[in-house]
Scaffold this motif. Structure first.
Motif, short mmCIF file in Angstrom:
data_model
loop_
_atom_site.label_atom_id
_atom_site.label_comp_id
_atom_site.label_asym_id
_atom_site.label_seq_id
_atom_site.Cartn_x
_atom_site.Cartn_y
_atom_site.Cartn_z
N UNK A 61 -0.63 0.31 -4.56
CA UNK A 61 -0.43 -0.80 -3.49
C UNK A 61 0.01 -1.83 -4.16
N UNK A 62 0.64 -2.02 -5.29
CA UNK A 62 0.99 -3.12 -6.21
C UNK A 62 2.26 -3.87 -5.60
N UNK A 63 2.53 -4.87 -5.51
CA UNK A 63 3.43 -5.58 -4.87
C UNK A 63 3.96 -6.64 -5.94
N UNK A 64 5.51 -6.56 -6.34
CA UNK A 64 5.91 -7.67 -7.33
C UNK A 64 6.98 -8.37 -6.46
N UNK A 65 7.10 -9.68 -6.53
CA UNK A 65 8.08 -10.50 -5.74
C UNK A 65 8.48 -11.46 -6.95
N UNK A 66 9.96 -11.64 -6.79
CA UNK A 66 10.41 -12.81 -7.62
C UNK A 66 10.86 -13.82 -6.86
N UNK A 67 10.64 -14.84 -6.97
CA UNK A 67 11.07 -15.91 -6.14
C UNK A 67 11.91 -17.12 -7.04
N UNK A 76 11.79 -8.02 -4.63
CA UNK A 76 10.55 -7.78 -4.27
C UNK A 76 10.39 -6.14 -4.19
N UNK A 77 9.47 -5.70 -4.43
CA UNK A 77 9.05 -4.36 -4.31
C UNK A 77 7.70 -4.13 -3.72
N UNK A 78 7.39 -3.52 -2.65
CA UNK A 78 8.39 -2.69 -2.04
C UNK A 78 8.91 -3.66 -1.02
N UNK A 79 9.70 -3.01 -0.40
CA UNK A 79 10.91 -3.81 0.52
C UNK A 79 10.12 -4.55 1.72
#
Length: 103
Positions: A61-67, A76-79
């Motif tokens: 359930x990891x989320x990566x977001x580049x702002x 971002x991942x997931x979409x």
């Protein structure tokens, strides 16, 4: 009564230890992520390209977001990642059940 008190004490210590270990793991991953992230810039169209983020996301359930500095989501991942709102750099909070680290 003594056994009950002992069980509560051990349970509390265990939960505290697990929570601390998880927070340390999240912080370590957030600190390592910038060195693993590959970003390229196309000077012709002024666009950035990011290496696939799913390979950097550890956990189910990891989320990566580049702002961007302006606050726009660049990648971002997931979409369909949940929104966490705007956090100041260096902030670590829990939002919607996620431990969020802003680097």
């Amino acid at each position: 009564m003594i056994l009950c008190a002992f069980a509560v004490a051990i349970g509390s210590l265990t939960v505290h230890r697990i929570r601390n270990d998880f927070n340390k793991e999240v912080a370590d991953t957030a600190n390592q992520l910038p060195s693993q992230l590959k970003i390229t810039f196309n000077p012709v169209n002024g666009a950035f390209a990011f290496a696939p983020l799913q390979y950097l996301a550890s956990g189910d359930h990891a989320v990566i977001r580049i702002m961007s500095i302006a606050g726009a989501v660049e990648e971002q991942y997931p979409a369909n990642a949940p929104a966490f709102g705007f956090l100041a750099p260096g902030t670590t909070v829990t939002v919607h059940g996620y431990r969020v680290v802003n680097k």
